[in-house]
Design a protein around this motif. Structure first.
Motif, mmCIF file in Angstrom:
data_model
loop_
_atom_site.group_PDB
_atom_site.id
_atom_site.type_symbol
_atom_site.label_atom_id
_atom_site.label_comp_id
_atom_site.label_asym_id
_atom_site.label_seq_id
_atom_site.Cartn_x
_atom_site.Cartn_y
_atom_site.Cartn_z
ATOM 1 N N LYS A 38 0.946 -1.177 -0.034
ATOM 2 C CA LYS A 38 -0.134 0.128 -0.018
ATOM 3 C C LYS A 38 1.053 1.146 0.071
ATOM 4 O O LYS A 38 1.980 1.131 0.463
ATOM 5 C CB LYS A 38 -1.017 0.262 1.272
ATOM 6 N N PRO A 39 0.342 2.309 -0.376
ATOM 7 C CA PRO A 39 1.087 3.390 -0.632
ATOM 8 C C PRO A 39 1.705 3.991 1.009
ATOM 9 O O PRO A 39 2.725 4.406 1.139
ATOM 10 C CB PRO A 39 0.221 4.528 -0.749
ATOM 11 N N GLU A 40 0.861 3.502 1.963
ATOM 12 C CA GLU A 40 1.236 3.857 3.374
ATOM 13 C C GLU A 40 2.457 2.908 3.808
ATOM 14 O O GLU A 40 2.963 3.026 4.995
ATOM 15 C CB GLU A 40 0.243 3.575 4.308
ATOM 16 N N ASP A 41 3.016 2.126 2.876
ATOM 17 C CA ASP A 41 3.886 1.058 3.114
ATOM 18 C C ASP A 41 5.300 1.983 3.010
ATOM 19 O O ASP A 41 6.389 1.439 3.156
ATOM 20 C CB ASP A 41 4.049 -0.148 2.608
ATOM 21 N N THR A 42 5.082 2.966 2.170
ATOM 22 C CA THR A 42 6.439 3.884 1.831
ATOM 23 C C THR A 42 7.039 3.916 2.842
ATOM 24 O O THR A 42 6.764 4.963 3.853
ATOM 25 C CB THR A 42 5.903 4.929 0.984
ATOM 26 N N ALA A 43 8.413 3.963 3.079
ATOM 27 C CA ALA A 43 9.389 4.163 3.984
ATOM 28 C C ALA A 43 10.764 3.667 3.797
ATOM 29 O O ALA A 43 10.913 2.982 2.734
ATOM 30 C CB ALA A 43 8.779 3.428 5.352
ATOM 31 N N VAL A 44 11.641 4.114 4.665
ATOM 32 C CA VAL A 44 13.015 3.441 4.756
ATOM 33 C C VAL A 44 12.991 2.359 5.642
ATOM 34 O O VAL A 44 12.515 2.095 6.884
ATOM 35 C CB VAL A 44 14.101 4.326 5.104
ATOM 36 N N TYR A 45 13.247 0.877 4.975
ATOM 37 C CA TYR A 45 13.316 -0.243 6.097
ATOM 38 C C TYR A 45 14.389 -0.492 6.448
ATOM 39 O O TYR A 45 15.385 -0.475 5.751
ATOM 40 C CB TYR A 45 12.694 -1.267 5.142
ATOM 41 N N TYR A 46 14.538 -0.775 7.845
ATOM 42 C CA TYR A 46 15.778 -0.930 8.504
ATOM 43 C C TYR A 46 15.856 -2.448 9.024
ATOM 44 O O TYR A 46 14.700 -2.716 9.559
ATOM 45 C CB TYR A 46 16.257 -0.107 9.735
ATOM 46 N N CYS A 47 16.974 -3.183 8.971
ATOM 47 C CA CYS A 47 17.092 -4.423 9.556
ATOM 48 C C CYS A 47 17.914 -4.180 10.991
ATOM 49 O O CYS A 47 18.621 -3.501 11.092
ATOM 50 C CB CYS A 47 17.965 -5.216 8.726
ATOM 51 N N ALA A 48 17.343 -4.876 11.878
ATOM 52 C CA ALA A 48 18.065 -4.954 13.174
ATOM 53 C C ALA A 48 18.132 -6.140 14.069
ATOM 54 O O ALA A 48 17.483 -7.286 13.436
ATOM 55 C CB ALA A 48 17.217 -4.327 14.221
ATOM 56 N N ALA A 49 19.472 -6.331 14.869
ATOM 57 C CA ALA A 49 19.682 -7.615 15.199
ATOM 58 C C ALA A 49 20.142 -7.480 16.859
ATOM 59 O O ALA A 49 20.691 -6.191 17.044
ATOM 60 C CB ALA A 49 20.925 -8.152 14.577
ATOM 61 N N ASP A 50 19.623 -8.477 17.763
ATOM 62 C CA ASP A 50 20.066 -8.177 19.068
ATOM 63 C C ASP A 50 19.800 -9.833 19.601
ATOM 64 O O ASP A 50 19.027 -10.314 19.139
ATOM 65 C CB ASP A 50 19.131 -7.297 19.762
ATOM 66 N N PRO A 51 20.859 -10.143 20.592
ATOM 67 C CA PRO A 51 20.197 -11.526 21.507
ATOM 68 C C PRO A 51 19.053 -11.486 21.985
ATOM 69 O O PRO A 51 18.638 -12.552 22.108
ATOM 70 C CB PRO A 51 21.586 -11.634 22.379
ATOM 71 N N SER A 52 18.577 -10.223 22.367
ATOM 72 C CA SER A 52 17.300 -10.274 23.125
ATOM 73 C C SER A 52 16.211 -9.980 22.528
ATOM 74 O O SER A 52 16.104 -9.043 21.448
ATOM 75 C CB SER A 52 17.464 -9.183 24.071
ATOM 76 N N ASN A 53 14.995 -10.832 22.245
ATOM 77 C CA ASN A 53 13.638 -10.637 21.630
ATOM 78 C C ASN A 53 13.282 -9.204 21.871
ATOM 79 O O ASN A 53 12.800 -8.434 21.140
ATOM 80 C CB ASN A 53 12.899 -11.718 22.274
ATOM 81 N N ARG A 54 13.237 -9.020 23.159
ATOM 82 C CA ARG A 54 12.650 -7.691 23.626
ATOM 83 C C ARG A 54 13.161 -6.536 23.267
ATOM 84 O O ARG A 54 12.714 -5.598 22.662
ATOM 85 C CB ARG A 54 12.477 -7.777 25.366
#
Length: 123
Positions: free
Chosen positions: A87-103
């Motif tokens: 959808k047009p509202e999905d327009t954004a910069v998408y970032y990947c993130a990583a951490d040992p913690s789920n939270r």
């Protein structure tokens, strides 16, 4: 920490699909929770999806449930975000993130972040 590089962004028409990839370096990738976030112009960075280290648990923002799918391939040190029915509202910069913690990952407090990839959905 791991080094993260996103790819797969681009311009797509509404209703179309894209698959984002996030390649990670480091031997500890398989033990990390991985997440995707997005930031639209003038807005805060928002949680999109996350996946636990063994793919046993996945989490999604309400706005993308049923349309986006997160997955990972630990043998390739890569996490994916399949985005359908865009959808047009999905327009954004998408970032990947990583951490040992789920939270930590889901709260946007991950220790490692990629540089982002632009997704633009035209109406």
């Amino acid at each position: 920490q791991v080094q993260l590089v996103e790819s797969g962004g681009g311009l797509v028409q509404a209703g179309g699909s894209l698959r984002l990839s996030c390649a990670a370096s480091g031997r500890t990738f398989s033990s990390y929770t991985m997440g995707w976030f997005r930031q639209a112009p003038g807005k805060e960075r928002d949680f999109v999806a996350a996946i636990s280290w063994n793919s046993g648990n996945t989490y999604y923002a309400d706005s993308v449930k049923g349309r986006f799918t997160i997955s990972r391939d630990n043998a390739k040190n890569t996490v994916y975000l399949q985005m359908n029915s865009l959808k047009p509202e999905d327009t954004a910069v998408y970032y990947c993130a990583a951490d040992p913690s789920n939270r930590a990952t889901m709260l946007g407090r991950a220790g490692s972040w990629g540089q982002g990839t632009q997704v633009t959905v035209s109406s």
